[in-house]
Design a protein around this motif. Structure first.
Motif, mmCIF file in Angstrom:
data_model
loop_
_atom_site.group_PDB
_atom_site.id
_atom_site.type_symbol
_atom_site.label_atom_id
_atom_site.label_comp_id
_atom_site.label_asym_id
_atom_site.label_seq_id
_atom_site.Cartn_x
_atom_site.Cartn_y
_atom_site.Cartn_z
ATOM 1 N N ALA A 27 6.941 -1.351 8.534
ATOM 2 C CA ALA A 27 7.386 -1.619 7.210
ATOM 3 C C ALA A 27 6.402 -2.601 6.251
ATOM 4 C CB ALA A 27 8.764 -2.874 7.742
ATOM 5 N N THR A 28 5.527 -3.317 6.784
ATOM 6 C CA THR A 28 4.691 -4.172 5.850
ATOM 7 C C THR A 28 3.739 -3.103 5.422
ATOM 8 O OG1 THR A 28 4.844 -6.025 7.413
ATOM 9 C CG2 THR A 28 2.836 -5.726 5.932
ATOM 10 N N VAL A 29 3.088 -2.029 5.847
ATOM 11 C CA VAL A 29 2.202 -1.030 5.366
ATOM 12 C C VAL A 29 3.139 -0.206 4.511
ATOM 13 C CG1 VAL A 29 0.744 0.922 5.851
ATOM 14 C CG2 VAL A 29 0.892 -0.753 7.569
ATOM 15 N N ASP A 30 4.333 0.112 4.845
ATOM 16 C CA ASP A 30 5.108 1.054 3.996
ATOM 17 C C ASP A 30 5.342 0.017 2.482
ATOM 18 O OD1 ASP A 30 6.722 3.404 3.603
ATOM 19 O OD2 ASP A 30 8.322 2.089 3.096
ATOM 20 N N ASN A 34 3.661 1.095 -1.282
ATOM 21 C CA ASN A 34 4.848 1.346 -2.422
ATOM 22 C C ASN A 34 5.773 2.791 -1.624
ATOM 23 O OD1 ASN A 34 6.428 0.845 -4.373
ATOM 24 N ND2 ASN A 34 5.167 2.296 -6.059
ATOM 25 N N GLY A 35 5.901 2.515 -0.601
ATOM 26 C CA GLY A 35 6.670 3.702 0.061
ATOM 27 C C GLY A 35 5.761 4.895 0.307
ATOM 28 N N PRO A 98 11.330 -1.512 5.165
ATOM 29 C CA PRO A 98 10.547 -0.661 4.408
ATOM 30 C C PRO A 98 11.140 -0.148 3.173
ATOM 31 C CG PRO A 98 10.998 0.126 6.394
ATOM 32 C CD PRO A 98 11.946 -1.101 6.441
ATOM 33 N N ILE A 99 10.291 0.288 2.194
ATOM 34 C CA ILE A 99 10.982 0.785 1.143
ATOM 35 C C ILE A 99 11.315 2.152 1.148
ATOM 36 C CG2 ILE A 99 9.991 1.692 -1.297
ATOM 37 C CD1 ILE A 99 7.942 -0.404 -1.410
ATOM 38 N N GLN A 100 10.933 2.944 2.006
ATOM 39 C CA GLN A 100 11.496 4.216 2.179
ATOM 40 C C GLN A 100 12.949 4.246 2.939
ATOM 41 O OE1 GLN A 100 8.791 7.643 2.780
ATOM 42 N NE2 GLN A 100 7.433 6.112 3.459
#
Length: 290
Positions: A27-30, A34-35, A98-100
């Motif tokens: 989730a942090t990498v996403d 920026n998704g 997560p952004i996505q």
């Protein structure tokens, strides 16, 4: 800082990661990208390595499945909980999310005969290693999706260790693959740059073969100050993108438009009266305002 390129794992061995920690890392990498994160996963082939992480080798895919399902709970619920055979936790909080929506797309990296059903149950794509023997097939994925009520068209097929031959790439596109991951030598620039040049040439040559073939793309014909030619745009990830066709591809597009069955390709006549119009001469997509 990049703005368009996707970031993916090729692959993350979920059988060797703690699901709560891994869910937060993904989730942090996403968020940071920026998704733009793609979560490529696997269960591992090295028995001592897998078992050194506390997972019986024969159970590695069952463990991986539960960990993915648990991570999806963590990504999508404010107070997730999960109770399974291999993953068990009560209600908790975990941030960031997560952004996505629903979490990053999950691509399974495996070539076995069991992979189609795994993809249909809990993944969003397939990323097999090209040339490695196994029982997984595109037709098998289609059948598994049908049995589980999944729409095969919603999946992404990515070819890992793609061949550096245009003809073979086109063949794999016909099979349904839309993404290709090429290997680079672990050498200096003199060895790496020629390989990148070859990849770019292949991408340039096939981009508008793909655009002309699939109906979700819209072709436009432009004329005026910048000369005559074609552009193409499509909706990806909810945004509209535009690409200009190389002049060398225009004759091929004209030929494709004349082929029976391609008459439904939508072509717009667009006068190009300003050099400021957003046409591009590279093979990747660029934002186009809606």
């Amino acid at each position: 800082v990049t703005e368009k390129i996707s970031l993916g794992t090729g692959i993350c061995l979920v059988s060797q990661r703690h699901p709560i920690t891994l869910a937060k890392e993904v989730a942090t990498v996403d968020r940071l990208s920026n998704g733009r994160f793609i979560f490529g996963i696997g269960a591992g082939w090295n028995q001592p390595e897998v078992e050194n992480h506390g997972v019986p080798f024969a159970k590695r895919w069952a463990v991986t499945r539960e960990r993915i399902l648990a991570m999806k709970q963590i990504w999508t619920e404010e107070e997730p909980e999960f109770h399974g055979d291999y993953v068990n936790f009560d209600k908790m909080w975990s941030y960031p999310k997560p952004i996505q929506k629903g979490g990053p797309p999950i691509w399974i990296g495996s070539n076995s005969k069991y992979v189609p059903d795994r993809i249909a149950e809990y993944a969003d794509g397939w990323i097999p290693i090209g040339g490695r023997p196994g029982g997984g097939t595109v037709e098998g994925v289609k059948e598994a999706c049908s049995k589980r009520g999944r729409n095969y068209e919603d999946l992404t097929l990515a070819y890992f260790m793609a061949p550096l031959e245009e003809k073979l790439i086109r063949n794999h596109m016909e099979e349904g693959y839309s993404h290709f991951v090429f290997a680079l030598p672990s050498e200096g620039r003199d060895q790496v740059l020629p390989v990148l040049d070859t990849i770019e040439k292949i991408a340039n040559n096939i981009q508008f073969y793909d655009v002309s073939k699939y109906r979700q793309h819209v072709l436009g014909r432009y004329y005026g100050l910048m000369g005559d030619g074609f552009y193409a745009y499509t909706n990806r990830f909810g945004r509209k993108y535009l690409s200009r066709c190389y002049r060398s591809h225009c004759a091929e597009i004209e030929r494709l438009l004349a082929v029976p069955g391609n008459a439904d390709l939508h072509v717009e006549e667009i006068p190009c009266t300003s050099r400021a119009m957003p046409f591009y001469d590279r093979f990747d997509y660029h934002p186009f305002p809606t």
